[in-house]
Design a protein around this motif. Sequence first.
Motif, mmCIF file in Angstrom:
data_model
loop_
_atom_site.group_PDB
_atom_site.id
_atom_site.type_symbol
_atom_site.label_atom_id
_atom_site.label_comp_id
_atom_site.label_asym_id
_atom_site.label_seq_id
_atom_site.Cartn_x
_atom_site.Cartn_y
_atom_site.Cartn_z
ATOM 1 N N GLY A 6 52.240 64.296 -23.140
ATOM 2 C CA GLY A 6 50.814 64.458 -22.885
ATOM 3 C C GLY A 6 50.037 63.169 -23.064
ATOM 4 O O GLY A 6 49.163 62.825 -22.254
ATOM 5 N N LEU A 7 50.336 62.430 -24.128
ATOM 6 C CA LEU A 7 49.671 61.142 -24.341
ATOM 7 C C LEU A 7 50.005 60.151 -23.230
ATOM 8 O O LEU A 7 49.144 59.363 -22.813
ATOM 9 N N PHE A 8 51.246 60.198 -22.750
ATOM 10 C CA PHE A 8 51.626 59.305 -21.661
ATOM 11 C C PHE A 8 50.791 59.579 -20.412
ATOM 12 O O PHE A 8 50.299 58.645 -19.759
ATOM 13 N N TYR A 9 50.600 60.840 -20.072
ATOM 14 C CA TYR A 9 49.804 61.173 -18.892
ATOM 15 C C TYR A 9 48.330 60.801 -19.096
ATOM 16 O O TYR A 9 47.662 60.340 -18.160
ATOM 17 N N VAL A 10 47.807 60.984 -20.299
ATOM 18 C CA VAL A 10 46.413 60.616 -20.572
ATOM 19 C C VAL A 10 46.215 59.114 -20.455
ATOM 20 O O VAL A 10 45.284 58.634 -19.779
ATOM 21 N N PHE A 40 44.406 47.737 -22.823
ATOM 22 C CA PHE A 40 44.560 48.609 -23.985
ATOM 23 C C PHE A 40 45.414 49.831 -23.654
ATOM 24 O O PHE A 40 46.276 50.237 -24.442
ATOM 25 N N GLN A 41 45.199 50.421 -22.489
ATOM 26 C CA GLN A 41 45.994 51.585 -22.107
ATOM 27 C C GLN A 41 47.453 51.202 -21.869
ATOM 28 O O GLN A 41 48.371 51.956 -22.221
ATOM 29 N N ILE A 45 50.788 52.640 -23.840
ATOM 30 C CA ILE A 45 52.007 53.155 -23.189
ATOM 31 C C ILE A 45 53.236 52.437 -23.718
ATOM 32 O O ILE A 45 54.293 53.040 -23.938
ATOM 33 N N TRP A 46 53.128 51.141 -23.959
ATOM 34 C CA TRP A 46 54.266 50.406 -24.521
ATOM 35 C C TRP A 46 54.576 50.865 -25.939
ATOM 36 O O TRP A 46 55.737 50.855 -26.355
ATOM 37 N N LEU A 47 53.558 51.257 -26.686
ATOM 38 C CA LEU A 47 53.820 51.816 -28.011
ATOM 39 C C LEU A 47 54.587 53.132 -27.909
ATOM 40 O O LEU A 47 55.469 53.415 -28.732
ATOM 41 N N PHE A 53 56.325 45.064 -30.056
ATOM 42 C CA PHE A 53 56.040 43.637 -29.937
ATOM 43 C C PHE A 53 55.256 43.341 -28.667
ATOM 44 O O PHE A 53 54.280 42.571 -28.680
ATOM 45 N N LEU A 54 55.651 43.927 -27.554
ATOM 46 C CA LEU A 54 54.941 43.705 -26.296
ATOM 47 C C LEU A 54 53.521 44.259 -26.357
ATOM 48 O O LEU A 54 52.585 43.648 -25.823
ATOM 49 N N ALA A 55 53.347 45.407 -26.992
ATOM 50 C CA ALA A 55 52.012 45.992 -27.107
ATOM 51 C C ALA A 55 51.085 45.107 -27.928
ATOM 52 O O ALA A 55 49.936 44.846 -27.537
#
Length: 227
Positions: A6-10, A40-41, A45-47, A53-55
């Motif tokens: 759900g968080l990924f789609y948001v 930021f979004q 998503i990377w988190l 590290f990338l985030a």
Amino acid sequence: MDIKTGLFYVFSAVLLFAAFKVITSRNPVYAALYLVLTFFQASAIWLLLRAEFLAITLVLVYVGAVMVLFLFVVMMLDINLDSLRQGFWKHFPLAAGVGALIALEMAAVLWGGFRTTEEVRPATGMAVGPGASNTKDLGILLYTEYIYPLQIAAVLLLVAIVAAIALTLRERKDSKYVNPADQVRVRARDRLTVLQIKPTASAQAAPDAATKNVADASAQAAKGGAV
């Protein structure tokens, strides 16, 4: 659907909306702010993908440095928006073709799905499991196998920084810069010169050069008329 999906789609929906507003906003400041929201979004998503590290790098480098500098430049410069919009539709077919090509490449990559790297990571000697840190693995790779490319990239960045400073601080002929050391060493008699001027002047002063030239020209004209 779990909470992670759900968080990924948001985050993905907000990212697509912000990216669309970046290319459609008429105000460059609003476009830059929407680009910050896009970054930021993407970091969120990377988190979710456990790429901490990338985030963090995306937030610190792009949001914290590049975009702030871009906002300062946009707000300080007097940008003519009408001139920027000229030729937009002229180059739109080329931009649409490049965008379609990138979309096809991404579709070709994502069509087969993401393959896990569990079969590849043991060959590199890195830890695999729930407690594994990809930041630690990335650091090991950078400072062991890719140490020479990393040093070359660092030297190139250093040369770019020195070149930018040298180009910015070069001496200009039209500048009114004064060396502070010369101002400190100056003496009082160097700042003021006293001139001896007579309090009165003679009334029978000789005419200046301009008046004399006018008189000569009038005389020549009179002679020409007489002839």
